[in-house]
Motif scaffolding. Structure first.
Motif, PDB file in Angstrom:
ATOM      1  N   GLY A 109     -75.482  24.120 -67.182  1.00 46.67           N
ATOM      2  CA  GLY A 109     -76.221  24.522 -68.367  1.00 46.67           C
ATOM      3  C   GLY A 109     -76.821  25.915 -68.264  1.00 46.67           C
ATOM      4  N   LYS A 110     -76.215  26.782 -67.442  1.00 44.81           N
ATOM      5  CA  LYS A 110     -76.767  28.119 -67.227  1.00 44.81           C
ATOM      6  C   LYS A 110     -76.167  29.188 -68.130  1.00 44.81           C
ATOM      7  CE  LYS A 110     -78.365  27.157 -62.559  1.00 44.81           C
ATOM      8  NZ  LYS A 110     -78.345  27.476 -61.122  1.00 44.81           N
ATOM      9  N   LEU A 111     -75.192  28.820 -68.960  1.00 45.64           N
ATOM     10  CA  LEU A 111     -74.638  29.746 -69.949  1.00 45.64           C
ATOM     11  C   LEU A 111     -75.053  29.258 -71.334  1.00 45.64           C
ATOM     12  CD1 LEU A 111     -71.017  30.447 -68.628  1.00 45.64           C
ATOM     13  CD2 LEU A 111     -73.004  31.947 -68.505  1.00 45.64           C
ATOM     14  N   PRO A 112     -76.086  29.837 -71.920  1.00 44.24           N
ATOM     15  CA  PRO A 112     -76.591  29.355 -73.211  1.00 44.24           C
ATOM     16  C   PRO A 112     -75.768  29.882 -74.388  1.00 44.24           C
ATOM     17  CG  PRO A 112     -77.857  31.246 -72.512  1.00 44.24           C
ATOM     18  CD  PRO A 112     -76.865  30.972 -71.408  1.00 44.24           C
ATOM     19  N   ARG A 113     -76.048  29.382 -75.558  1.00 45.29           N
ATOM     20  CA  ARG A 113     -75.453  29.942 -76.774  1.00 45.29           C
ATOM     21  C   ARG A 113     -75.814  31.422 -76.856  1.00 45.29           C
ATOM     22  NH1 ARG A 113     -73.261  26.272 -80.133  1.00 45.29           N
ATOM     23  NH2 ARG A 113     -73.072  27.860 -81.752  1.00 45.29           N
ATOM     24  N   GLY A 114     -74.843  32.227 -77.231  1.00 46.50           N
ATOM     25  CA  GLY A 114     -75.035  33.668 -77.283  1.00 46.50           C
ATOM     26  C   GLY A 114     -74.586  34.388 -76.029  1.00 46.50           C
ATOM     27  N   ALA A 115     -74.218  33.624 -74.980  1.00 44.94           N
ATOM     28  CA  ALA A 115     -73.743  34.257 -73.744  1.00 44.94           C
ATOM     29  C   ALA A 115     -72.332  34.807 -73.943  1.00 44.94           C
ATOM     30  CB  ALA A 115     -73.760  33.254 -72.596  1.00 44.94           C
ATOM     31  N   ALA A 116     -71.944  35.705 -73.037  1.00 43.68           N
ATOM     32  CA  ALA A 116     -70.617  36.304 -73.111  1.00 43.68           C
ATOM     33  C   ALA A 116     -70.070  36.498 -71.704  1.00 43.68           C
ATOM     34  CB  ALA A 116     -70.661  37.646 -73.841  1.00 43.68           C
ATOM     35  N   ILE A 117     -68.745  36.427 -71.595  1.00 41.80           N
ATOM     36  CA  ILE A 117     -68.039  36.564 -70.326  1.00 41.80           C
ATOM     37  C   ILE A 117     -66.982  37.645 -70.489  1.00 41.80           C
ATOM     38  CG2 ILE A 117     -66.524  35.399 -68.666  1.00 41.80           C
ATOM     39  CD1 ILE A 117     -67.734  32.713 -69.912  1.00 41.80           C
ATOM     40  N   CYS A 118     -66.869  38.514 -69.484  1.00 45.44           N
ATOM     41  CA  CYS A 118     -65.802  39.512 -69.495  1.00 45.44           C
ATOM     42  C   CYS A 118     -65.154  39.587 -68.128  1.00 45.44           C
ATOM     43  CB  CYS A 118     -66.330  40.885 -69.894  1.00 45.44           C
ATOM     44  SG  CYS A 118     -65.009  42.119 -70.110  1.00 45.44           S
ATOM     45  N   PHE A 119     -63.859  39.346 -68.081  1.00 45.39           N
ATOM     46  CA  PHE A 119     -63.057  39.475 -66.869  1.00 45.39           C
ATOM     47  C   PHE A 119     -62.507  40.891 -66.748  1.00 45.39           C
ATOM     48  CE2 PHE A 119     -62.597  34.841 -66.949  1.00 45.39           C
ATOM     49  CZ  PHE A 119     -62.365  34.503 -65.617  1.00 45.39           C
ATOM     50  N   ILE A 120     -62.171  41.269 -65.510  1.00 48.69           N
ATOM     51  CA  ILE A 120     -61.291  42.408 -65.297  1.00 48.69           C
ATOM     52  C   ILE A 120     -59.898  41.864 -65.014  1.00 48.69           C
ATOM     53  CG2 ILE A 120     -60.695  44.376 -63.861  1.00 48.69           C
ATOM     54  CD1 ILE A 120     -63.613  44.808 -63.310  1.00 48.69           C
ATOM     55  N   SER A 121     -58.982  42.117 -65.918  1.00 45.45           N
ATOM     56  CA  SER A 121     -57.578  41.768 -65.715  1.00 45.45           C
ATOM     57  C   SER A 121     -56.844  43.046 -65.320  1.00 45.45           C
ATOM     58  CB  SER A 121     -56.997  41.126 -66.975  1.00 45.45           C
ATOM     59  OG  SER A 121     -55.658  40.759 -66.778  1.00 45.45           O
ATOM     60  N   SER A 122     -55.696  43.285 -65.888  1.00 43.39           N
ATOM     61  CA  SER A 122     -54.908  44.482 -65.553  1.00 43.39           C
ATOM     62  C   SER A 122     -53.751  44.619 -66.526  1.00 43.39           C
ATOM     63  CB  SER A 122     -54.359  44.368 -64.127  1.00 43.39           C
ATOM     64  OG  SER A 122     -53.447  45.403 -63.846  1.00 43.39           O
ATOM     65  N   VAL A 123     -53.289  45.851 -66.685  1.00 46.46           N
ATOM     66  CA  VAL A 123     -52.035  46.070 -67.409  1.00 46.46           C
ATOM     67  C   VAL A 123     -50.910  45.259 -66.761  1.00 46.46           C
ATOM     68  CG1 VAL A 123     -50.281  47.821 -67.905  1.00 46.46           C
ATOM     69  CG2 VAL A 123     -52.689  48.309 -68.348  1.00 46.46           C
ATOM     70  N   ALA A 124     -51.019  45.004 -65.451  1.00 43.03           N
ATOM     71  CA  ALA A 124     -50.005  44.200 -64.755  1.00 43.03           C
ATOM     72  C   ALA A 124     -49.943  42.767 -65.261  1.00 43.03           C
ATOM     73  CB  ALA A 124     -50.285  44.195 -63.253  1.00 43.03           C
ATOM     74  N   GLY A 125     -50.977  42.315 -65.982  1.00 39.39           N
ATOM     75  CA  GLY A 125     -50.982  40.964 -66.544  1.00 39.39           C
ATOM     76  C   GLY A 125     -50.439  40.885 -67.950  1.00 39.39           C
ATOM     77  N   MET A 126     -49.998  41.999 -68.504  1.00 43.48           N
ATOM     78  CA  MET A 126     -49.393  41.961 -69.835  1.00 43.48           C
ATOM     79  C   MET A 126     -48.103  41.139 -69.788  1.00 43.48           C
ATOM     80  SD  MET A 126     -49.921  45.890 -71.124  1.00 43.48           S
ATOM     81  CE  MET A 126     -48.984  45.592 -72.633  1.00 43.48           C
ATOM     82  N   GLY A 127     -47.726  40.596 -70.932  1.00 45.79           N
ATOM     83  CA  GLY A 127     -46.525  39.787 -71.005  1.00 45.79           C
ATOM     84  C   GLY A 127     -46.749  38.345 -70.604  1.00 45.79           C
ATOM     85  N   TRP A 128     -48.015  37.945 -70.477  1.00 45.72           N
ATOM     86  CA  TRP A 128     -48.301  36.559 -70.106  1.00 45.72           C
ATOM     87  C   TRP A 128     -47.736  35.571 -71.121  1.00 45.72           C
ATOM     88  CZ3 TRP A 128     -51.285  33.814 -73.575  1.00 45.72           C
ATOM     89  CH2 TRP A 128     -52.020  34.572 -74.511  1.00 45.72           C
ATOM     90  N   GLU A 129     -47.638  36.004 -72.371  1.00 44.00           N
ATOM     91  CA  GLU A 129     -47.096  35.108 -73.398  1.00 44.00           C
ATOM     92  C   GLU A 129     -45.647  34.727 -73.104  1.00 44.00           C
ATOM     93  OE1 GLU A 129     -49.627  38.367 -75.483  1.00 44.00           O
ATOM     94  OE2 GLU A 129     -48.173  38.219 -73.847  1.00 44.00           O
ATOM     95  N   ASN A 130     -44.907  35.638 -72.461  1.00 47.39           N
ATOM     96  CA  ASN A 130     -43.510  35.362 -72.128  1.00 47.39           C
ATOM     97  C   ASN A 130     -43.367  34.444 -70.923  1.00 47.39           C
ATOM     98  OD1 ASN A 130     -42.547  37.071 -74.203  1.00 47.39           O
ATOM     99  ND2 ASN A 130     -42.822  38.866 -72.915  1.00 47.39           N
ATOM    100  N   ASN A 131     -44.457  34.199 -70.235  1.00 47.74           N
ATOM    101  CA  ASN A 131     -44.463  33.305 -69.078  1.00 47.74           C
ATOM    102  C   ASN A 131     -45.396  32.122 -69.316  1.00 47.74           C
ATOM    103  OD1 ASN A 131     -43.601  32.658 -66.444  1.00 47.74           O
ATOM    104  ND2 ASN A 131     -45.376  33.636 -65.502  1.00 47.74           N
TER     105      ASN A 131
END
Length: 280
Positions: A109-131
Motif C-alpha cells: 500500500g505504499k503507492l497511493p492514487r496519483g503516484a507514477a512510475i517511470c522505467f528506463i528502457s532502451s531503443v534496443a527494446g523497440m519492436g517488442w510488439e513483434n515478439n
C-alpha cells in the motif's frame, strides 16, 4: 495548481532505484531541485547528498523485500533506473527485480492514487510488439523465482539478451497501464538512444558508436544523462497526468527517421532491431 507547479515535486516522496550514477542520478538530482524528498536504492555507493540511501540488490528478492519494508510510505514517484549490459544477472537486474519491487510496493500500500512510475528502457527494446507472444509468456510468470527459472531455461538459446530485457519493460508498461490506472497510478518508460553514462562507456565500442553516422549528419550531440532525467521527471510529474502506458523514445529522432527511411542509412539496422527483418 499553477502551470509551473505541475512540473514541481514539492511535498512528494520519490524513490530512485539505481540512482548511484548515470540517468538515475540525474533524475534524483533534478527531482530534489524540484522539491522532492528523495530516497535512492542501489547496490553501489551513492556519493552525493540525498535524503536517504537504502542499500538494495535487485538480484536478490530478500534484499528487495527488506528495502521495501524499510521504506516509509507513501511513495509518489518511482524511477526504475537500474540496469546492466549482460551476464547471468542481467534479466534480474534489468527487469525481474524491478517488477518484484513494484509489486511489493503495491502490496504494501505504499503507492497511493496519483503516484507514477517511470522505467528506463532502451531503443534496443523497440519492436517488442513483434515478439509479443514470447514476451507475454515471460510476463505471465507469477513471481521472482518463476521469472528467473523461465529465463534460465532459455539462456542457452541466446534469446535472453539485453534487447529482450528492454522488450520486457516496454511490454510490462503497456500491459500494466490499465490495471494500475484503476488504482490511480500511471506507468511509462523512456527509450534512450546512446547516452554518455558509466554503463555506456564500459560498452563504448557498441553502445556509443551506435547512430554516430546520424549524429554526424545532423550535428546532434551524444546524449547526456540529464536529458534522460528531464524526460523521466516530466513523465512522473503532474504535468504528464494524462500520459500512461507509453514508451517515449529519446534519441534526437534517429529511430523514427531510420524506420521511415527519412534517414536511409539507418533503416537496415533499425529494421533488424525492431524485428521487421529477421537477424541473419
Amino acid at each position: 495548481m499553477s502551470a509551473i507547479d505541475k512540473f514541481r515535486y514539492d511535498g512528494r516522496r520519490v524513490l530512485v532505484v539505481g540512482g548511484a550514477t548515470g540517468m538515475g542520478a540525474a533524475a534524483a538530482h533534478l527531482v530534489k531541485d524540484l522539491g522532492a524528498e528523495v530516497t535512492v536504492m542501489d547496490n553501489a555507493p551513492v556519493d552525493y547528498a540525498t535524503d536517504r540511501v537504502v542499500p538494495m540488490d535487485l538480484r536478490d528478492p530478500d534484499s528487495i523485500d527488506a528495502a521495501v519494508d524499510a521504506l516509509a510510505g507513501p511513495v509518489h514517484a518511482v524511477f526504475a533506473a537500474a540496469g546492466i549490459a549482460d551476464g547471468p544477472d542481467m534479466m534480474r537486474a534489468n527487469f525481474i527485480g524491478h517488477r518484484h519491487l513494484l509489486e511489493r510496493l503495491l502490496a504494501a500500500g505504499k503507492l497511493p492514487r496519483g503516484a507514477a512510475i517511470c522505467f528506463i528502457s532502451s531503443v534496443a527494446g523497440m519492436g517488442w510488439e513483434n515478439n509479443l507472444p514470447v514476451v507475454l509468456e515471460f510476463l505471465d510468470t507469477p513471481d521472482y523465482a518463476a521469472a528467473h527459472a523461465w529465463v534460465q531455461e532459455r539462456e542457452s538459446t541466446g534469446a535472453m539478451h539485453y534487447g529482450f530485457s528492454k522488450q520486457a519493460i516496454n511490454a510490462y508498461v503497456a500491459t500494466r497501464a490499465y490495471r494500475l490506472l484503476e488504482k490511480g497510478i500511471r506507468i511509462n518508460a523512456i527509450c534512450p538512444g546512446p547516452t554518455d553514462t558509466p554503463l555506456a562507456r564500459a560498452n563504448a565500442d557498441s553502445w556509443l558508436t551506435f547512430a554516430q553516422d546520424y549524429r554526424d549528419a545532423t550535428g546532434a550531440a551524444l546524449h547526456v544523462p540529464e536529458q534522460m532525467g528531464n524526460a523521466m521527471v516530466f513523465l512522473n510529474s503532474a504535468a504528464a497526468s494524462g500520459v500512461s502506458g507509453i514508451t517515449l523514445i529519446v534519441d534526437s529522432g534517429h529511430a523514427m527517421s531510420s524506420l521511415t527511411g527519412a534517414y536511409a542509412p539507418g533503416k537496415p539496422l533499425m529494421d533488424i532491431i525492431t524485428g521487421r527483418v529477421p537477424l541473419g
